[in-house]
Design an enzyme around this catalytic site. Structure first.
Site, short mmCIF file in Angstrom:
data_model
loop_
_atom_site.label_atom_id
_atom_site.label_comp_id
_atom_site.label_asym_id
_atom_site.label_seq_id
_atom_site.Cartn_x
_atom_site.Cartn_y
_atom_site.Cartn_z
N ASP A 62 -13.05 6.40 -12.48
CA ASP A 62 -13.28 5.06 -13.02
C ASP A 62 -14.09 4.18 -12.09
OD1 ASP A 62 -11.82 5.69 -15.29
OD2 ASP A 62 -9.92 4.98 -14.46
N ASP A 68 -9.56 -2.27 -4.70
CA ASP A 68 -8.96 -0.97 -4.40
C ASP A 68 -9.13 -0.65 -2.92
OD1 ASP A 68 -8.11 -0.20 -7.01
OD2 ASP A 68 -10.16 0.36 -7.52
N GLU A 90 -4.15 7.05 -3.06
CA GLU A 90 -5.03 7.39 -4.18
C GLU A 90 -6.49 7.21 -3.80
OE1 GLU A 90 -5.45 6.55 -8.96
OE2 GLU A 90 -4.91 4.89 -7.65
N GLU A 91 -6.77 6.35 -2.84
CA GLU A 91 -8.14 6.04 -2.47
C GLU A 91 -8.72 7.00 -1.44
OE1 GLU A 91 -9.73 3.81 -4.23
OE2 GLU A 91 -7.86 3.46 -5.32
N ASP A 109 -0.13 4.27 -4.20
CA ASP A 109 -1.23 3.86 -5.07
C ASP A 109 -1.46 2.40 -4.70
OD1 ASP A 109 -2.98 3.04 -7.00
OD2 ASP A 109 -1.85 3.80 -8.70
N LEU A 111 -3.36 0.04 -5.63
CA LEU A 111 -3.54 -0.97 -6.67
C LEU A 111 -3.51 -0.30 -8.05
CD1 LEU A 111 -3.89 -4.06 -6.58
CD2 LEU A 111 -6.26 -3.66 -7.22
N ASP A 112 -2.31 -0.14 -8.58
CA ASP A 112 -2.15 0.38 -9.93
C ASP A 112 -2.63 -0.66 -10.93
OD1 ASP A 112 -0.87 2.26 -11.98
OD2 ASP A 112 0.17 0.37 -12.39
N GLU A 276 2.71 8.08 -8.07
CA GLU A 276 2.95 7.25 -9.26
C GLU A 276 4.24 7.70 -9.95
OE1 GLU A 276 -1.36 5.72 -10.80
OE2 GLU A 276 -0.93 7.85 -11.17
#
Length: 355
Positions: A62, A68, A90-91, A109, A111-112, A276
């Protein structure tokens, strides 16, 4: 413990009573501090810059947004000052060793729901704290490739009309609200207990044509309401923000479904198991709710990669059981899925797998 309990006091009490939680509580302190910093940035909105700007590629395809990257850095710096051996995000493609002699591994994560940055919908920071074990310098991913039941603590910080930290240390789930004046996270209620029954469900209905028959049939039963086999009306609530939907379910019950489907990139599910699904599942189970991938309790799954995806269904136990029973019925005999009567029968094996 009394109402208006400060997070600091709660963590101090837990660490004093349970020595193996000392490092965990120190780490939660650091995450809370990072949450305060992120909350201040979000409160400024566009005054803090173009937070939703795409600045690079991301693992989920995305695009990585400015916020993020910013939240990843804030959390990494906070956890580098905590007793954390290895940090997964996640990053980042790979976990990063921070202190190989420290006892904990933390997956986040940062920034969900980052697609909601410009729309004022809820977004959040999700975290999972695991024992690091030995040899993280040689294999930094190893601590994360174990069942979610090995988590020592889990939670998320949700940024919305209020900023709140939702936390479990393995003995119940609590919510601490950020007081913007003092900077303290404060609990104004006791442990959370999710109702076992509900008439609210959250799913992205636009994907119905891609779902497996089990999910499609379950949702169609809900949509038929009092005229269908369930005999009662259900409401849809979908925020496109997992932390927002999870918080609502913790407050008043409900069920959230993000199933696998036939689209490319979704066939193994979309959400990440390690940072998550696992922390949300732990929070739910500690609040008397349940979480499954449809066939197995989430906390019994074992990842083979830190970014492994999985289907996720969580919330009020009775409805989660019904979804699990739908998959069980489909595996045993496909014909009940296409009959007009309700297909959900609680089986002993299903209930045991989710207990």
């Amino acid at each position: 413990m009394a109402e208006h309990l400060r997070l600091d006091s709660y963590l101090d009490f837990a660490a004093g009573r349970t020595p193996h939680l000392v490092a965990v509580c120190q780490t939660v302190h650091s995450i809370a501090a990072a949450g305060r910093q992120i909350s201040r940035i979000l409160a400024r909105g566009p005054l803090a810059g173009n937070l939703g700007a795409i600045i690079g590629a991301s693992i989920d395809g995305d695009g990585q947004k400015a916020l993020d990257a910013m939240t990843h850095t804030i959390l990494r710096e906070a956890l580098a000052r905590a007793p954390v051996a290895v940090f997964a995000s996640e990053e980042s493609d790979e976990p990063e060793v921070l202190d190989p002699h420290a006892p904990l591994a933390v997956a986040v994560d940062p920034l969900d729901g980052s697609s909601n940055i410009d729309t004022l919908a809820p977004i959040g920071t999700i975290f999972s704290i695991m024992p690091a074990g030995m040899g993280v310098a040689d294999d930094p991913a190893a601590p994360f490739l174990q069942p979610g039941r090995q988590q020592l603590a889990a939670g998320f910080v949700i940024y919305g009309p209020q900023t709140a930290l939702v936390l479990t240390l393995g003995a119940g789930t609590r919510v601490f609200t950020l007081d913007p004046d003092s900077g303290a996270f404060i609990a104004t209620r006791g442990e959370i207990e999710v109702p076992h029954t509900t008439r609210e469900y959250a799913i992205n209905g636009s994907n119905l044509r891609h779902w497996a028959p089990e999910i499609r049939t379950y949702i169609m039963e809900l949509k038929k309401g009092r005229n269908g086999p369930r005999g009662e009306d259900f409401n849809t609530r979908w925020l496109a923000s997992m932390v927002g939907d999870a918080f609502r379910i913790l407050m008043r019950g409900g069920i959230y479904l993000y199933p696998a489907d036939q689209r490319r990139g979704y066939r193994a599910g979309r959400l990440r198991l390690v940072y998550e699904a696992n922390p949300i599942a732990m929070l739910m189970e500690q609040a008397g709710a349940a979480a499954t991938d449809g066939r197995t309790a989430v906390l019994d799954l074992v990842a083979d990669d830190i970014h492994q995806r999985c289907p996720l269904v969580f919330g009020s136990t009775d409805e989660v059981m019904r979804v699990a029973d739908a998959y069980h019925a489909g595996a045993v005999n496909e014909s009940p899925l296409f009959k007009t009567r309700s297909l959900f029968r609680k089986t002993a094996s299903t209930i045991e797998s989710l207990a």
